[in-house]
Design an enzyme around this catalytic site. Structure first.
Site, mmCIF file in Angstrom:
data_model
loop_
_atom_site.group_PDB
_atom_site.id
_atom_site.type_symbol
_atom_site.label_atom_id
_atom_site.label_comp_id
_atom_site.label_asym_id
_atom_site.label_seq_id
_atom_site.Cartn_x
_atom_site.Cartn_y
_atom_site.Cartn_z
ATOM 1 N N ASP A 25 -20.111 -14.630 22.005
ATOM 2 C CA ASP A 25 -19.680 -13.513 20.982
ATOM 3 C C ASP A 25 -19.685 -12.082 21.555
ATOM 4 O OD1 ASP A 25 -18.139 -12.464 19.036
ATOM 5 O OD2 ASP A 25 -19.773 -12.729 17.541
ATOM 6 N N GLU A 34 -29.816 -10.354 22.712
ATOM 7 C CA GLU A 34 -28.928 -9.075 22.129
ATOM 8 C C GLU A 34 -29.250 -8.017 22.763
ATOM 9 O OE1 GLU A 34 -26.409 -6.490 20.335
ATOM 10 O OE2 GLU A 34 -26.041 -8.539 20.257
ATOM 11 N N PHE A 77 -25.016 -12.522 22.892
ATOM 12 C CA PHE A 77 -24.463 -11.377 22.255
ATOM 13 C C PHE A 77 -24.457 -11.855 20.616
ATOM 14 C CE2 PHE A 77 -22.164 -11.694 26.107
ATOM 15 C CZ PHE A 77 -22.200 -10.557 26.695
ATOM 16 N N CYS A 118 -8.264 2.032 -1.124
ATOM 17 C CA CYS A 118 -7.916 1.153 -0.104
ATOM 18 C C CYS A 118 -7.616 -0.392 -0.322
ATOM 19 C CB CYS A 118 -8.809 1.379 1.203
ATOM 20 S SG CYS A 118 -8.296 0.355 2.731
ATOM 21 N N CYS A 129 -12.949 -11.097 20.053
ATOM 22 C CA CYS A 129 -12.180 -10.149 19.314
ATOM 23 C C CYS A 129 -11.004 -9.668 20.229
ATOM 24 C CB CYS A 129 -12.565 -9.132 18.517
ATOM 25 S SG CYS A 129 -13.679 -7.797 19.810
ATOM 26 N N GLN A 146 -19.288 -8.615 11.176
ATOM 27 C CA GLN A 146 -17.919 -9.031 10.997
ATOM 28 C C GLN A 146 -17.113 -8.287 9.902
ATOM 29 O OE1 GLN A 146 -16.258 -10.757 13.445
ATOM 30 N NE2 GLN A 146 -18.193 -11.974 14.393
ATOM 31 N N CYS A 152 -0.460 6.222 7.066
ATOM 32 C CA CYS A 152 -1.557 5.798 7.501
ATOM 33 C C CYS A 152 -1.514 4.797 8.784
ATOM 34 C CB CYS A 152 -2.340 4.752 6.420
ATOM 35 S SG CYS A 152 -3.980 4.224 7.124
ATOM 36 N N CYS A 155 0.812 -0.955 -0.035
ATOM 37 C CA CYS A 155 0.097 0.095 0.142
ATOM 38 C C CYS A 155 0.780 1.205 0.032
ATOM 39 C CB CYS A 155 -1.005 0.147 1.235
ATOM 40 S SG CYS A 155 -1.976 1.556 1.378
ATOM 41 N N CYS A 166 -3.079 0.242 8.816
ATOM 42 C CA CYS A 166 -2.367 -1.301 8.809
ATOM 43 C C CYS A 166 -1.123 -1.161 9.829
ATOM 44 C CB CYS A 166 -2.199 -1.560 7.497
ATOM 45 S SG CYS A 166 -3.438 -2.375 6.519
#
Length: 416
Positions: free
Chosen positions: A341, A293, A273, A145, A367, A246, A68, A62, A71
């Protein structure tokens, strides 16, 4: 003043770490074994130049990588990157004193990110559109991007710029979230606040010119020209504007496959969740599901998709704040399996209730490796065995990682 240091190791956020008399110095985009010139600001430093490069260093694909903040790892060779990311999770588990089989890293980047959020700012009367620089509010303007899906990577900056031009009179900082869906682009704009009627009408015209599927402001739908539907197993879901998804299509499919495979033999599953139902709607192809949820809109979308899809087992749903009101032991004991989750904060309150339950199987999707380990440790302390941990890399080129853990309650030993 620039100084020369040697990088000894990598940190959890992909920064190179150099040791100094005052402690560790964190250098973004530097690799172990490299000699680099840096400019220090306390324990942080900016990389000025690489004097002696590692053999693991590659050329970033990139052109915006150096500036940036999106990343952090494009300078790493593929195998080195995968080992580092998996080892970071292994280190987190060791710190939590968790000994469990760790699978190889699954690359779930697929075609790329299906959602990007571009920032529109007016710091000097000119309009700036792009991503934030690392550890900064400065905008790095981009024309494309490369880590986004093909339809999104080239068109997203133009869409954000057109919306910024349309709303620039307010001179408010805007965040433009653009999601690629089957019917085009679903766009939600944050930061502007309520609109006057004339502005709403002009945005409807703009959505037509840009051929957007849906345009909303802070989740308030301005116009829906086509339902921004997303396939989840047999079902088709129209998520609320700006709701959680996601990061990649392959990421969602990979996580769902791991969840459904683990729950293959179950008859009744609680999906906690649940969001808009990426797991619940797929699990319902074999099992009855109760989805819980916090967000009303997400549950409404899940329920509507379930009712419109033939061949699914029963899916009941409930709006409930699981942080404040976790499912209690008597409720949990009605299920053969529970899927978790949660957001990055984890599910500590719910894990404590599960620890008191008789649920034989828990599938934990996270996550955040640290909160995953914390919640898993609670369950393991109550007799669950963590039989498998799977790292799923849908946030490729960043330090972020999805983790799937499969925990089974150990059967009590028989007394003779």
């Amino acid at each position: 003043m620039a100084e020369q240091v040697t990088i000894t190791r990598l940190g959890a956020k992909a920064d190179g770490i150099a040791d100094s008399e005052s402690g560790p110095v964190f250098v973004p985009k530097a690799l172990p074994g490299e000699t680099v010139l840096i400019e220090r600001d306390g324990s942080r430093a900016d990389l000025v130049s690489v004097e002696a490069a590692s053999s693991e260093r590659v050329t970033p694909f990139c052109p915006y990588f150096d500036e940036c903040g999106g990343c952090a790892t494009q300078h790493m060779g593929h195998d080195f990157y995968q080992d580092w990311k998996r080892n970071t999770l292994a280190h987190t588990l060791r710190q939590a004193r968790i000994d469990a089989p760790l699978d190889p890293l699954i690359d779930a980047h697929g075609e790329g990110r299906r959602r990007v959020t571009l920032h529109v700012r007016f710091p000097d009367r000119a309009m700036h559109v792009g991503y934030m620089a690392a550890r900064s509010h400065q905008i790095v303007e981009i024309a494309f991007c490369p880590i986004a899906e093909s339809t999104l990577k080239d068109q997203a900056p133009g869409i954000a710029r057109a919306i910024g031009e349309h709303l620039r009179a307010a001179h408010k900082p805007l965040d433009v979230q653009i999601t690629a869906v089957g019917t085009g682009f679903d766009v939600d704009v944050r930061g502007h606040g309520p609109l006057k009627d004339k502005d709403r009408l002009s945005l409807i015209d703009l959505a037509a010119r840009l051929d957007l599927a849906r345009l909303s402001i802070h989740g308030d739908v301005i116009v829906e020209r086509r339902p921004p539907a997303i396939s989840m197993g047999r079902a088709s879901v129209v998520p609320p504007a700006g709701s959680f998804l996601q990061a990649t299509r392959l990421g969602e499919e990979t996580l769902a496959e791991l969840v459904t495979e683990a729950c293959r033999s179950t008859k009744r599953v609680a999906d906690l969740f649940s969001g808009v139902g990426p797991f619940a709607l797929r699990l319902a192809e074999r099992s009855e599901v109760h989805a819980v949820e916090t967000e009303k809109g997400a549950i409404a979308a899940l329920d509507k998709a379930f009712r419109a899809t033939l061949g699914l087992r029963r899916v009941s749903s409930e709006v409930r704040d699981l942080f404040r009101r976790p499912l209690l032991t008597p409720e949990l004991n009605a299920f053969d399996a529970v899927v978790l989750d949660p957001p990055r904060a984890g599910a500590e309150a719910q894990a404590k209730q599960l620890a008191l339950s008789k649920v034989p199987l828990v599938v934990s999707v996270s996550c955040d490796a640290a909160t995953f380990a914390r919640d898993a440790a609670i369950l393991m302390g109550a007799g669950y065995r963590l039989e498998r941990v799977v790292p799923v890399d849908q946030f490729k080129h960043t330090p972020h990682l999805e983790v799937v853990g499969i925990l089974r309650r150990e059967a009590p030993k028989k007394r003779w």
